[in-house]
Write a protein that holds these residues in place. Structure first.
Motif, PDB file in Angstrom:
ATOM      1  N   CYS A   9      58.973  19.066  16.686  1.00  0.00           N
ATOM      2  CA  CYS A   9      59.768  17.840  16.755  1.00  0.00           C
ATOM      3  C   CYS A   9      61.264  18.152  16.541  1.00  0.00           C
ATOM      4  O   CYS A   9      62.129  17.620  17.246  1.00  0.00           O
ATOM      5  N   ILE A  10      61.548  19.038  15.580  1.00  0.00           N
ATOM      6  CA  ILE A  10      62.952  19.400  15.311  1.00  0.00           C
ATOM      7  C   ILE A  10      63.520  20.185  16.493  1.00  0.00           C
ATOM      8  O   ILE A  10      64.638  19.944  16.946  1.00  0.00           O
ATOM      9  N   ALA A  11      62.711  21.129  17.007  1.00  0.00           N
ATOM     10  CA  ALA A  11      63.187  21.946  18.133  1.00  0.00           C
ATOM     11  C   ALA A  11      63.527  21.052  19.324  1.00  0.00           C
ATOM     12  O   ALA A  11      64.557  21.233  19.976  1.00  0.00           O
ATOM     13  N   GLN A  12      62.666  20.076  19.595  1.00  0.00           N
ATOM     14  CA  GLN A  12      62.921  19.173  20.724  1.00  0.00           C
ATOM     15  C   GLN A  12      64.165  18.336  20.483  1.00  0.00           C
ATOM     16  O   GLN A  12      64.920  18.026  21.406  1.00  0.00           O
ATOM     17  N   ARG A  13      64.372  17.985  19.223  1.00  0.00           N
ATOM     18  CA  ARG A  13      65.557  17.187  18.875  1.00  0.00           C
ATOM     19  C   ARG A  13      66.836  17.953  19.252  1.00  0.00           C
ATOM     20  O   ARG A  13      67.785  17.392  19.773  1.00  0.00           O
TER      21      ARG A  13
ATOM     22  N   LEU B 125      69.151  24.850   7.427  1.00  0.00           N
ATOM     23  CA  LEU B 125      67.907  25.586   7.168  1.00  0.00           C
ATOM     24  C   LEU B 125      66.822  25.162   8.154  1.00  0.00           C
ATOM     25  O   LEU B 125      66.098  25.996   8.716  1.00  0.00           O
ATOM     26  N   MET B 126      66.715  23.851   8.372  1.00  0.00           N
ATOM     27  CA  MET B 126      65.688  23.356   9.299  1.00  0.00           C
ATOM     28  C   MET B 126      65.948  23.875  10.713  1.00  0.00           C
ATOM     29  O   MET B 126      65.013  24.190  11.449  1.00  0.00           O
ATOM     30  N   TYR B 127      67.226  23.956  11.073  1.00  0.00           N
ATOM     31  CA  TYR B 127      67.567  24.476  12.402  1.00  0.00           C
ATOM     32  C   TYR B 127      67.121  25.939  12.517  1.00  0.00           C
ATOM     33  O   TYR B 127      66.482  26.341  13.490  1.00  0.00           O
ATOM     34  N   LEU B 128      67.488  26.729  11.513  1.00  0.00           N
ATOM     35  CA  LEU B 128      67.160  28.165  11.582  1.00  0.00           C
ATOM     36  C   LEU B 128      65.650  28.379  11.621  1.00  0.00           C
ATOM     37  O   LEU B 128      65.161  29.289  12.294  1.00  0.00           O
ATOM     38  N   TRP B 129      64.938  27.537  10.908  1.00  0.00           N
ATOM     39  CA  TRP B 129      63.476  27.665  10.889  1.00  0.00           C
ATOM     40  C   TRP B 129      62.850  27.187  12.201  1.00  0.00           C
ATOM     41  O   TRP B 129      62.076  27.904  12.833  1.00  0.00           O
TER      42      TRP B 129
END
Lengths: 224, 180
Positions: A9-13, B125-129
Motif C-alpha cells: 500500500c505504501i509502495a503504491q502510494r 523510515l516507511m519509505y526506505l522499508w
C-alpha cells in the motif's frame, strides 16, 4: 474498501508520485551543465566514507562535451524555433523563478553582514560575488546567503533587510548571454529591466559580467 | 521495490549522472521527508546542486544524494524551530523489527489517516522499508543511526498504526510473530 499488505500500500502510494515533465527536464538540463569545482573539499566528507578518488577531469569533461554536442544537435534540429520564442520570454521566466524562490525564504546557509565572508562562503562558485553599484542596499543591511540556481545555473542568493524591515533578495550568477538572452548592461549605461512577478518588483541587470536579479515588495521604492 | 545496486559505484563520469527513474526515486524520497510536492522538488534540487559541487565520486551516488537530502531537510527543519530528536525509550527497544510491519494489511483510506500522524523521520523510515526494500539494519546503516533507534521508531509507527487501524486489523497484528 480493499485492504492490502502495508508495504504494498505504501509502495503504491509513492509510485503515484513523479516529477512533472517540466521538473524532470529542468533537473536533467542542470545535470548536463555539470561544472565540477576545482577544490579538494567535498561538500560533506562525513557522508563520503568509502569514496573513490576523483575520476580524471578529462574523462568527466569529455563525457559532458559529448553529451552537450548531442543535446545541441537535437535542439538545433528539433527545437530551434521554440527556443527563439522562449528567449523572448526568458526575462519573465527568470523573474517568475526568482520571485518563487524569494517567497519561499529558505533558510540562509551563512548568516553574515560581511561581503568578504559571503564571498569566501561562495568559494565553490565559478564567479566572485560582488557588491553591485546598482543595488541600493549595502553590507550594513546584508543578512547572509545561500546557494541557489537561476534557470539551472548555480547562483548566489543574498538576503538583505531594507529600511522598512522588508526582506529583499539579490541573486548573482555568471552572465551567459546565450543562456539568459541579452539583458541590460548597466556598465554601458543601460537601465535595469523592471518586471513584476507574483506581486513582487523584480529588477534584472548585468553588471561587471554578472547577472543580478533583485526581488522585493513593490512599496520599497526608496531603499537605503 | 528497489535497491541501489545499479547505482553503486557510479562515478560522475561513467554515464548520465541520474536517469529519470533515479530522479523520480529521489523525488519520492524527498516527498517522504517533506510531505509536500513543491518542497520535495526543492529539496532534490538543492541536494543535486550540492552533489554537483563535490569532487570525490561517492561509493553510491543514490545513497549519497539521499544523505544530502536527509541532512538538508534536518537543517531546514531545525531552522524552522521544529524538533526532530529521537526519544529513546528503553521499553521501546524490545523485540520489534520491520517484520512486525510485514503482516499488517491496510486500506488506502486508513493509510492516509496514519500517514498524517507520522513525523518526517517516520515517513522516511516507511519509505526506505516499503519502497527501497531495506531491512532494519540497512535502514540503520543508511541513516547512520544505531539499530535501536530504528527499532524504537518502528515501535512508535506501529503504535500509531494501532490507533488508526480498524479493530479487526489490530487483532490480526497482535497475532503476528515478532522477531527475537
Amino acid at each position: 474498501m480493499s485492504r492490502k499488505p502495508l508495504r504494498e500500500c505504501i509502495a503504491q502510494r509513492f509510485e503515484k508520485e513523479s516529477l512533472t515533465p517540466e521538473q524532470l527536464a529542468r533537473l536533467q538540463k542542470r545535470l548536463l551543465r555539470t561544472d565540477p569545482v576545482d577544490t579538494d573539499v567535498a561538500t560533506d566528507p562525513g557522508i563520503n566514507a568509502g569514496a573513490q578518488p576523483s575520476a580524471p577531469a578529462t574523462r568527466f569533461v569529455s563525457k559532458h562535451y559529448a553529451m552537450l554536442i548531442i543535446a545541441a544537435a537535437l535542439f538545433a534540429v528539433l527545437a530551434l524555433p521554440r527556443i527563439w520564442n522562449q528567449d523572448i520570454n526568458l526575462p519573465e521566466s527568470i523573474a517568475q523563478e526568482v520571485a518563487r524562490n524569494h517567497l519561499k525564504m529558505k533558510p540562509l546557509e551563512l548568516k553574515s553582514s560581511s561581503m568578504a565572508e559571503i564571498a569566501h562562503f561562495f568559494a565553490q562558485l565559478d564567479f566572485n560575488p560582488i557588491n553591485s553599484q546598482v543595488f541600493p542596499l549595502g553590507e550594513k543591511r546584508l543578512l547572509g546567503g545561500r546557494y541557489c540556481s537561476i534557470q539551472g545555473i548555480t547562483a548566489a542568493q543574498l538576503r538583505y533587510l531594507d529600511a522598512q524591515g522588508q526582506l529583499v533578495t539579490l541573486y548573482e550568477t555568471a552572465y551567459d548571454p546565450q543562456a539568459f538572452s541579452p539583458l541590460p548592461l548597466t556598465d554601458k549605461g543601460e537601465k535595469p529591466l523592471v518586471l513584476y512577478a507574483k506581486g513582487l518588483k523584480m529588477t534584472i541587470w548585468v553588471e561587471k559580467d554578472l547577472l543580478f536579479v533583485s526581488a522585493q515588495a513593490e512599496h520599497n521604492e526608496d531603499l537605503q | 521495490m528497489t535497491k541501489d545496486h545499479s547505482s553503486d559505484g557510479n562515478t560522475p563520469g561513467d554515464q548520465a549522472l541520474f536517469s529519470a527513474d533515479e530522479l523520480n526515486r529521489l523525488y519520492r524520497y524527498g516527498l517522504s521527508l517533506t510531505g509536500e510536492r513543491d518542497r520535495a522538488y526543492d529539496l532534490l534540487q538543492t541536494a543535486l546542486e550540492k552533489y554537483l559541487r563535490q569532487t570525490q565520486a561517492p561509493a553510491s551516488t543514490m545513497r549519497y544524494v539521499r544523505k544530502i537530502m536527509h541532512n538538508q531537510f534536518i537543517d531546514d527543519y531545525r531552522q524552522q524551530r521544529h524538533s526532530l530528536t529521537v526519544e529513546l525509550d528503553e521499553q521501546d527497544l524490545l523485540d520489534f523489527d520491520v517484520r512486525t510491519l510485514e503482516q499488517m494489511v491496510i486500506d488506502e483510506q486508513t493509510l492516509e489517516q496514519v500517514w498524517r500522524l507520522l513525523d518526517p523521520l517516520e515517513r522516511e523510515l516507511m519509505y526506505l522499508w516499503a519502497v527501497e526494500g531495506f531491512t532494519a539494519q540497512e535502514i540503520a546503516t543508511e541513516l547512520e543511526q544505531p539499530r535501536g533507534s530504528v527499532l524504537s521508531r518502528i515501535h512508535r509507527i506501529r503504535k500509531k498504526l494501532t490507533i488508526a487501524m480498524p479493530l479487526h486489523d489490530v487483532r490480526s497484528m497482535r497475532g503476528g510473530k515478532h522477531e527475537s
